[in-house]
Design an enzyme around this catalytic site. Structure first.
Site, PDB file in Angstrom:
ATOM      1  N   TYR A  29      -2.473  -0.178   9.543  1.00 21.85           N
ATOM      2  CA  TYR A  29      -2.543  -0.904   8.269  1.00 21.85           C
ATOM      3  C   TYR A  29      -1.301  -0.585   7.449  1.00 21.85           C
ATOM      4  CZ  TYR A  29      -4.139  -2.008   3.519  1.00 21.85           C
ATOM      5  OH  TYR A  29      -4.256  -2.493   2.232  1.00 21.85           O
TER       6      TYR A  29
ATOM      7  N   LYS B  33       1.814  -3.006   6.156  1.00 23.43           N
ATOM      8  CA  LYS B  33       2.233  -3.091   4.755  1.00 23.43           C
ATOM      9  C   LYS B  33       3.711  -2.722   4.597  1.00 23.43           C
ATOM     10  CE  LYS B  33      -1.622  -4.449   2.826  1.00 23.43           C
ATOM     11  NZ  LYS B  33      -1.715  -5.713   2.071  1.00 23.43           N
TER      12      LYS B  33
ATOM     13  N   SER C 133       0.846  -1.195   0.000  1.00 19.13           N
ATOM     14  CA  SER C 133       0.000   0.000   0.000  1.00 19.13           C
ATOM     15  C   SER C 133       0.880   1.244   0.000  1.00 19.13           C
ATOM     16  CB  SER C 133      -0.884   0.012   1.250  1.00 19.13           C
ATOM     17  OG  SER C 133      -1.520   1.266   1.430  1.00 19.13           O
TER      18      SER C 133
END
Length: 254
Positions: free
Chosen positions: A158, A162, A145
């Site tokens: 998150y 990543k 990401s």
């Protein structure tokens, strides 16, 4: 642009592929000649995706949780049994159950994010390596990401998971070369159900910060992944391909 026959005789597993980016990746690989095994939690959605991909001659659905090692072993085993090889692996499945300040994040949720986004991805590679790639070679692409390289308030953990996936990608590239290439893609905001909270109701405002003046579409990521899996990227390993519409250049958080 698809290249018919580009992946003739090759088999891929794409996790989290019943819709969104995962489905677009599987669709692109099939268009370029591959057979695909697609995974996700919901059997009905996977069966619909298989039909859209062209049916059982080119696609096989294996339902299960991405971080379930039994499910991983089943999917890898069925790929080799049904299609005769496992040449490509795309770790696309991921979770982001929290939106808010990282300092308020429930640590149980944090552990689940790492389990699915990082540890499961490693386990998929291990299964693929044991079953096929260790002896025959192959290519892996991890879907990371843009938040792995640029702070993204609200989805910070998150992004941290990543970033770990990107670090794992580089280490695996070193360990598994020369027969197995391992790369990653880092999409900025892509218009999917998974990312809806990031753009719904403000898409035009968000896209204005992108030099290309639009958000990503799943097909944009499908093309990037297909490139990294192909012979056109034969000298690339440990590479992070940022697919962001230029937003990184603009210095704006995606």
């Amino acid at each position: 642009m698809t290249v018919p026959g580009k992946f003739d005789g090759r088999t891929a597993i794409v996790t989290g592929a019943s819709r969104g980016i995962g489905f677009a990746i599987a669709e692109r690989l099939v268009a370029d000649g591959a057979r695909v095994v697609i995974t996700a939690r919901k059997k009905e959605a996977l069966e619909e995706a298989v039909a859209r991909l062209g049916g059982p001659e080119v696609a096989l659905a294996v339902a299960g949780k991405a971080d379930d090692t039994g499910h991983q072993a089943e999917a890898v085993g069925q790929a080799v049994e049904r299609f005769g090889s496992l040449d490509m692996l795309v770790n696309n499945a991921g979770v982001n159950p929290w939106y808010g300040p990282m300092v308020e994040l429930d640590l149980a949720v944090a552990r689940k994010v790492v389990e699915v986004n990082c540890i499961a991805a490693l386990s998929w590679v291990q299964h693929a390596h044991r079953a096929w790639m260790g002896e025959h070679g192959g290519a892996v692409v991890n879907v990371a990401s843009h938040s792995a390289i640029s702070p993204a308030p609200g989805v910070g953990f998150y992004g941290a998971s990543k970033a770990m996936l990107v670090a794992m990608t580089r280490l695996l590239a070193v360990e598994l070369g020369p027969r197995i290439r391992v790369n990653a893609v880092a999409p900025a905001v892509v218009k999917t159900k998974f990312a809806a909270a990031l753009y719904e109701g403000r898409e035009e405002q968000l896209a204005a910060a992108y030099p290309l003046k639009r958000l990503g579409e799943p097909d944009d990521i499908g093309g990037a992944v297909a490139f990294l899996l192909s012979a056109d990227a034969s000298l690339l390993t440990g590479h992070l391909l940022v697919v962001d519409g230029g937003v990184t250049l603009a210095g704006v958080t995606a």
